[in-house]
Scaffold this motif. Structure first.
Motif, PDB file in Angstrom:
ATOM      1  N   GLU A 142      -6.562   3.536  -1.692  1.00  0.00           N
ATOM      2  CA  GLU A 142      -6.158   4.763  -2.357  1.00  0.00           C
ATOM      3  C   GLU A 142      -7.380   5.637  -2.655  1.00  0.00           C
ATOM      4  OE1 GLU A 142      -3.219   5.575  -2.443  1.00  0.00           O
ATOM      5  OE2 GLU A 142      -3.102   7.246  -3.824  1.00  0.00           O
ATOM      6  N   SER A 159       0.828  -1.206   0.000  1.00  0.00           N
ATOM      7  CA  SER A 159       0.000   0.000   0.000  1.00  0.00           C
ATOM      8  C   SER A 159       0.866   1.262   0.000  1.00  0.00           C
ATOM      9  CB  SER A 159      -0.930   0.009   1.202  1.00  0.00           C
ATOM     10  OG  SER A 159      -0.194   0.244   2.373  1.00  0.00           O
ATOM     11  N   THR A 175      -0.787   6.773   6.559  1.00  0.00           N
ATOM     12  CA  THR A 175      -1.595   6.663   5.335  1.00  0.00           C
ATOM     13  C   THR A 175      -2.228   5.292   5.171  1.00  0.00           C
ATOM     14  OG1 THR A 175       0.365   5.987   4.133  1.00  0.00           O
ATOM     15  CG2 THR A 175      -0.198   8.327   4.060  1.00  0.00           C
ATOM     16  N   TYR A 176      -2.156   4.487   6.183  1.00  0.00           N
ATOM     17  CA  TYR A 176      -2.723   3.143   6.047  1.00  0.00           C
ATOM     18  C   TYR A 176      -3.604   2.831   7.243  1.00  0.00           C
ATOM     19  CZ  TYR A 176      -3.070  -1.832   5.206  1.00  0.00           C
ATOM     20  OH  TYR A 176      -3.556  -3.094   4.976  1.00  0.00           O
ATOM     21  N   ILE A 205       2.209   2.499  -3.553  1.00  0.00           N
ATOM     22  CA  ILE A 205       1.327   3.062  -4.586  1.00  0.00           C
ATOM     23  C   ILE A 205       1.614   4.545  -4.781  1.00  0.00           C
ATOM     24  CG2 ILE A 205      -0.673   3.786  -3.204  1.00  0.00           C
ATOM     25  CD1 ILE A 205      -2.389   2.291  -5.364  1.00  0.00           C
ATOM     26  N   GLU A 206       2.287   5.146  -3.782  1.00  0.00           N
ATOM     27  CA  GLU A 206       2.638   6.559  -3.921  1.00  0.00           C
ATOM     28  C   GLU A 206       3.656   6.764  -5.045  1.00  0.00           C
ATOM     29  OE1 GLU A 206       4.050   7.317  -0.013  1.00  0.00           O
ATOM     30  OE2 GLU A 206       2.162   6.615   0.832  1.00  0.00           O
TER      31      GLU A 206
END
Lengths: 471, 454
Positions: free
Chosen positions: B201, A360, B83-84, A363-364
């Motif tokens: 996302e 995850s 961010t997760y 993905i940036e």
């Protein structure tokens, strides 16, 4: 363990295996040396767990730094100390009596002590020295077995030269960063600098190769020395090389016919993933790296434990045919599958959350990066299942003696299975602490409670400045 | 007096906790190196499924009586970073309750059947360990309200399926077929993993209600339009295609019949093969994000149904014939989802799973049944049905037969264009790698590139 006694305790803990190694060399009987090594490593494990507990209870920061000592524990070292000792203990437990020598025990203890020193070293020179001495141990093993060492010496010689050159030039800006990056990639076996790793697994004692590769000393070097001075271009190149290596290792592991080469490529792929995460320079990436640094070596140690126990019974293992070992050693089969799947991030195991964080977080960078990482996980899982079927299914060989797991092996199976399986359920607290460490390393403290979990995640900005370099 | 919400939450947790406890018992037995007896395992399985089933029934009845269409059970945040965000959350709604009831009823039937069918079989323990993992995976996936929870259940189902295909591990073909199925599963798992990441996302979380809105299934927030939703839908379709053996992944389904009959019944006749369908039903609003997606899903379902019908007509063994019959229905259900008939698809799924389980369980005694029938009527039963193939030209007939007997050439195509080039490439690379290592080590021989190459 009192916080005031902790600095002294850290020094004693690191010194214990080193002193024990010297004593092991003086012993005549390999059996006594093995018992001695097991006892020392078990004591070291208890000691490092106590240090971890004491450090966790202490106020945030480094314990023991600023005093007269040269060793100190910070939040990078504290969880890794028990992991490193456990890898050595499992390696010792998984070694067949017939293959133990006093030299092997001494090397194992030296490796454990050296890695503890590297983890806790305060002066940069000590870290460099510990990494250099660590690289000599496999060479000693290869020489004692009468194997060719030129390839290993060339690679590790270059690694040490790069490390020393970077150390000499530590105020020089981009150049030491590039040299360090190369050194780290070389030590991690990143393609095309991986030429030493599969031959090491094939030619050296499996145990010696394991304790050199599995603690992932290159990740330590990356976090301690490279991260504070890393430049954008070097990081980008390093990440690309690591990603390609992870793919390469996964693909190669699928087509291997020899169990040791299979393991070498699986560990190559996993190491590259951890390094890739460490070079991401984002909070999520670094959190993933710190978590993977715990989960990947433990899972791989369990996988290697099963392979070594099988090798001790049946000799070298080919993955071309089906051996049918399940009926004789079902415990090893279960250990193999649990730890193998743990290494690829199977849900419920210790590797699940770190792998999710890694994918995850990536993905940036681009949409293709998580796709590539998913392919890596897919290939590694296929390779592991292929090896499982080759080793544990098929017609069972007829034997006249019982091949059931011995007591030390049983202990190893229980320890590693519990850690890999149950470790998955205790991931949250580990991830939280690793996330704090990652933010501290990046100089961007964001307490997890303040994070907005439901908000649309914005791209993470480049960290302002890493913490005080230790180089 | 517990509140209505907490009662429902407790029931939902009981549905999941009991299979989890079952797996934990087997794990502890492994750690203690204890071999559990047949009677104990049999009672454990029956007791666990009964408790779980009762909890599910009570939850369903309570919701119907109270007129509740949806109830969410949050287990709290599992992992939070900048961010997760990972959390385990379960939902009770029409879809999840129906599927979990189906799972538990069929697993109870198969559990009871297997204790007798596998009596004194060498792998009795192993079968029920994998059965327990499968049950936990199915229940987790059925009740999941976040993509991570679904992924966890999905993976457990995949692993247990593959290891059960290789159940008769002394023979060479079951492990070989198990590995093939594993490869297909991993491809679809990779797609699901990417879908999960994309969901994070898009929404910052993996919750399905964040994606499709908080209304009860199958209602949803209509604003799911955009290229990212289309990509997400495509990833879900790939994941579902792998799990439900849709074209071009259909080749693994007959191979999966290597396992013992009870596992074939519950996995490939009833539950596992419908898990992809369940996924598409759960995320069905995303399939509306582009008109062509619906066309794609309908086409995929129709092609699969036609292919499975043709392949099924020429199978010589009953389990393979049933597998393709099952796949035909799965294809039709997928087409129904693509056409927007979600309730119909759900009813079709439930009915089909029950019927097929019954057929699979009767399969081992099929010859016995036929003999009984022949004895009863005093003659062989007359073959009936329209043989439409006979009206085709002989050339087309031959081609169709070959196409069907070769199962659409799907396996050979994948082998020729994917597997062989992959293995060839990495074997060449491996040979080069070895040659370079030897050269660096100074071993005598040819220079790199000239040695070891096949």
């Amino acid at each position: 363990l009192s916080i005031f006694l902790l600095p002294l305790w850290i020094h004693l803990t690191a010194a214990l295996p080193l002193a024990a190694a010297l004593l092991a060399l003086c012993l005549r009987s390999p059996v006594v040396a093995a018992r001695w090594s097991n006892a020392v490593l078990a004591a070291s494990l208890g000691s490092t767990v106590a240090i971890f507990a004491a450090h966790s209870a202490a106020p945030p920061g480094t314990v023991g730094e600023g005093g007269a000592g040269v060793l100190a524990v910070d939040d990078i070292a504290s969880p890794m100390m028990p992991v490193v000792v456990l890898i050595h203990l499992l390696t010792m437990l998984g070694t067949a009596k017939a293959r133990i020598s006093t030299q092997f025990c001494a090397r194992l203890l030296l490796s454990a002590g050296g890695m503890l020193v590297a983890l806790t070293a305060v002066p940069g020179a000590l870290l460099v020295g510990a990494l250099a001495i660590g690289a000599l141990l496999p060479w000693w093993d290869l020489r004692s077995r009468g194997r060719r060492t030129r390839g290993y010496c060339l690679h590790m010689g270059l690694f040490l030269a790069l490390l020393l050159a970077a150390w000499q030039d530590r105020d020089g800006g981009a150049r030491p960063a590039a040299l360090l990056m190369l050194a780290v990639l070389l030590r991690g076996g990143v393609v095309p600098l991986h030429g030493w790793l599969p031959p090491l697994f094939q030619n050296a004692a499996f145990g010696s190769a394991l304790v050199f590769v599995l603690p992932l000393a290159e990740v330590l070097a990356a976090l301690r020395m490279l991260l504070p001075v890393m430049t954008g271009g070097a990081a980008e190149a390093g990440r690309l090389a690591c990603l390609l290596t992870a793919l390469y290792g996964g693909g190669m592991a699928i087509v291997q016919d020899d169990s040791r080469r299979f393991f070498a490529h699986i560990s190559l792929s996993q190491t590259a993933l951890v390094l890739y995460a460490a070079l991401q320079q984002t909070s999520n990436g670094l959190t993933a790296a710190l978590c993977l640094w715990i989960s990947a070596p433990l899972s791989l140690a369990g996988l290697a434990f099963s392979l070594r126990a099988l090798e001790a019974r049946f000799g070298s293992l080919s993955l071309r045919e089906h051996h049918g070992f399940y009926e004789q050693v079902p415990g090893l089969a279960i250990c193999f599958i649990i730890t193998g799947l743990g290494s690829v991030g199977f849900p419920g195991t210790i590797g699940f959350v770190p792998m999710e964080l890694l994918v995850s977080g990536s993905i940036e960078r681009s949409l293709w990066t998580p796709a590539a990482l998913a392919v890596v996980a897919m290939m590694n899982a296929i390779a592991i299942m292929r090896a499982y079927f080759a080793l544990f299914t098929g017609r069972s060989p007829a034997t006249s003696i019982s091949l059931r797991a011995t007591l030390p092996e049983r202990a190893g199976i229980v320890i590693i299975s519990m850690l890999v399986f149950l470790g998955g359920w205790f991931s949250p607290s580990v991830v939280e602490s690793r996330h704090r460490t990652a933010n501290r390393l990046l100089g961007a403290p964001v307490p997890p409670a303040e994070a907005a979990p439901h908000g649309n995640p914005a791209a993470e900005s480049r960290p302002s400045r890493p913490e005080q370099p230790r180089l | 007096m517990p509140s209505y919400e907490s009662l429902l939450s407790a029931l939902a947790l009981a549905v999941i906790a009991t299979p989890a406890l079952l797996v934990a018992v087997f794990f502890v037995a492994f750690l203690l190196n204890r071999r559990l007896g047949e009677t104990f395992i049999s009672r454990l399985i029956q007791g666990t499924i009964t408790v779980s089933l009762l909890a599910a029934i009570v939850a369903a009845v309570t919701m119907v009586v109270a007129g509740t269409s949806q109830h969410t059970v949050e287990l709290g945040d599992w992992v939070i970073t900048t961010t997760y965000h990972l959390k385990f959350e379960f939902v009770l709604d029409l879809l999840s309750i129906s599927y979990v009831l189906l799972t538990l009823v069929l697993c109870a039937t198969i559990g009871a059947f297997s204790t007798r069918y596998l009596h004194r079989e060498r792998g009795y323990n192993r079968f029920f360990v994998l059965f327990a993992v499968f049950l936990l995976g199915m229940v987790t996936a059925a009740l999941s309200d976040t993509v991570e929870t679904l992924f966890a259940g999905w993976e457990m189902v995949g692993l247990s399926s593959v290891l059960l295909i290789a159940f008769f591990q002394e023979r060479p073909s079951p492990p070989r077929n198990g590995l093939r199925v594993w490869i297909v599963y991993r491809v679809c798992d990779a797609a699901l993993m990417l879908a999960a990441i994309l969901m994070h996302e898009i929404n910052g979380a993996g919750d399905f209600d964040h994606l499709v809105g908080s209304q009860a299934w199958p209602d949803h927030d209509p604003l799911l339009i955009g290229p990212h939703f289309t990509l997400l839908a495509l990833l879900f379709v790939i994941a579902a295609a792998g799990k439900s053996a849709l074209v071009p992944f259909s080749g693994w389904l007959p191979r999966a019949m290597e396992g013992p009959t009870p596992s074939s019944a519950v996995f490939y006749g009833a539950l596992s093969v419908h898990l992809g369908v369940f996924l598409l039903l759960r995320v069905s609003p995303v399939l509306d994000s582009a008109p062509w997606l619906g066309v794609l899903v309908v086409s995929l379902g129709a092609v699969t149904a036609v292919f499975a019908y043709l392949a099924g007509r020429v199978q010589a063994d009953i389990k393979s014939a049933l597998a393709f019959a099952s796949l035909t229905q799965v294809g039709i259900i997928i087409a129904e989802i693509g056409l927007g008939f979600r309730y119909l698809a759900l009813v079709h799924l439930l009915g089909h799973a029950c019927l097929r389980t019954l057929q699979f369980l009767r399969a081992p005694s099929l010859l016995h049944d036929h003999h009984q029938l022949e004895n009863a009527i005093g003659a062989r039963p007359r073959e009936e049905g329209v043989m439409w193939e006979q009206r085709l030209p002989p050339g087309v007939q031959r081609w169709l037969f070959r196409f069907s007997i070769e199962r659409g050439f799907l396996d050979s195509l994948l082998e020729r264009f994917v597997a062989r080039p992959f293995v060839w490439f990495f074997r060449r690379l491996d040979a080069f790698d070895r040659a370079v290592s030897r050269w660096i080590d100074g071993e005598p021989g040819l220079p790199p590139g000239r040695r070891d190459l096949p």
